[in-house]
Design an enzyme around this catalytic site. Sequence first.
Site, mmCIF file in Angstrom:
data_model
loop_
_atom_site.group_PDB
_atom_site.id
_atom_site.type_symbol
_atom_site.label_atom_id
_atom_site.label_comp_id
_atom_site.label_asym_id
_atom_site.label_seq_id
_atom_site.Cartn_x
_atom_site.Cartn_y
_atom_site.Cartn_z
ATOM 1 N N SER A 111 7.632 1.893 9.047
ATOM 2 C CA SER A 111 6.399 2.760 9.100
ATOM 3 C C SER A 111 5.027 2.211 9.450
ATOM 4 O O SER A 111 4.097 2.233 9.932
ATOM 5 C CB SER A 111 5.867 4.035 8.984
ATOM 6 O OG SER A 111 6.598 4.384 7.454
ATOM 7 N N TYR A 112 5.570 1.122 8.521
ATOM 8 C CA TYR A 112 3.609 0.279 8.262
ATOM 9 C C TYR A 112 3.549 -0.543 9.581
ATOM 10 O O TYR A 112 4.152 -1.043 9.348
ATOM 11 C CB TYR A 112 4.071 -0.793 6.846
ATOM 12 C CG TYR A 112 3.979 0.097 5.738
ATOM 13 C CD1 TYR A 112 3.627 1.022 5.216
ATOM 14 C CD2 TYR A 112 4.308 -0.863 4.942
ATOM 15 C CE1 TYR A 112 4.261 2.486 4.597
ATOM 16 C CE2 TYR A 112 4.844 -0.084 3.562
ATOM 17 C CZ TYR A 112 4.635 0.686 3.133
ATOM 18 O OH TYR A 112 5.142 1.778 1.460
ATOM 19 N N SER A 113 2.822 -0.406 9.958
ATOM 20 C CA SER A 113 1.812 0.548 10.007
ATOM 21 C C SER A 113 1.147 1.103 11.182
ATOM 22 O O SER A 113 0.066 1.121 12.119
ATOM 23 C CB SER A 113 0.479 -0.570 9.297
ATOM 24 O OG SER A 113 0.234 -1.566 10.246
#
Length: 314
Positions: free
Chosen positions: A53-55
């Site tokens: 999920s970054y970023s």
Amino acid sequence: MTSVRKLGTSDLEVFPLALGGNVFGWTADEAQSFAVLDAYTAAGGNFVDTADSYSAWVEGNKGGESETIIGKWVKERGNRSDVVIATKVSQHPEFQGLTAANIKAAADASLRRLGTDYIDLYYTHFDKPDVPVEEIIGALDELVKAGKVRHIAASNISAERLQASLDFSEREGLARYVALQPHYNLVSRESYEGELQRLAERYGLAAVPYYALASGFLTGKYRPGASVDSPRARGAAAHLRTERGQRVLTALDAIARAHDTEVASVALAWLAAQPTVAAPIASARTVEQLPALLKVAELRLPDDELARLTEASA
């Protein structure tokens, strides 16, 4: 390699500081990220932490930016076998949750972005109590058997769910969590110390704490009246308004002076000395921020100083 630690019951040997990849593709662009990764590995570092999920929280980003940058860097440097890569599943906008189907699809997407055929350490990023642990562990075990994942781990999980997961793995002879990633630092001790820490000790799990520097508060750069240009300034400044935060800063300042070192180095050294902790996670936007973090590999605080910090942060 300089000092390495065994990661729990796994065969992974890691540098005592995990480099946080949350800033890659956010406050550090590709060139800055490459420079930080180069400096970290040149100093003996080998443990890079990211998540699918970054970023995604950055406007214009879709999630996976950090993994993509790390993948490009590994490909350019040709050093895949020298780096322990940890990533996580459950929070990517397109791969939400921990159903078996989602875990497998998310892992394949992470492997593509990382440009590799295996992930060294794969975490469930946030536990989803609506999904049975049997389904989660079953899917993770399939990834291990397929050679896509070497070891599995959990982050943001309750002691009850962790115990149930470990019991199921043991009962069925499936892959078992080897590490935990708790929110743990000198000013946030409650959520880890206690039952989670006891489980980690009992089962030989390694703790790899995130927010090891409390969003930058434990670097000492946040002081009354000081303004810091950082997207994390608000979170860090909140600790300044507490008695505990002020007590901790006072103790850190004195100990840092005694060792002629940085406040951040002392805060990380305290964390690295705690039972079960293998490697705190800290991120650096610039190469200049790295030396204070890397110092954790050699800074050993005597018992009286560790006790003083523990007391100040109680």
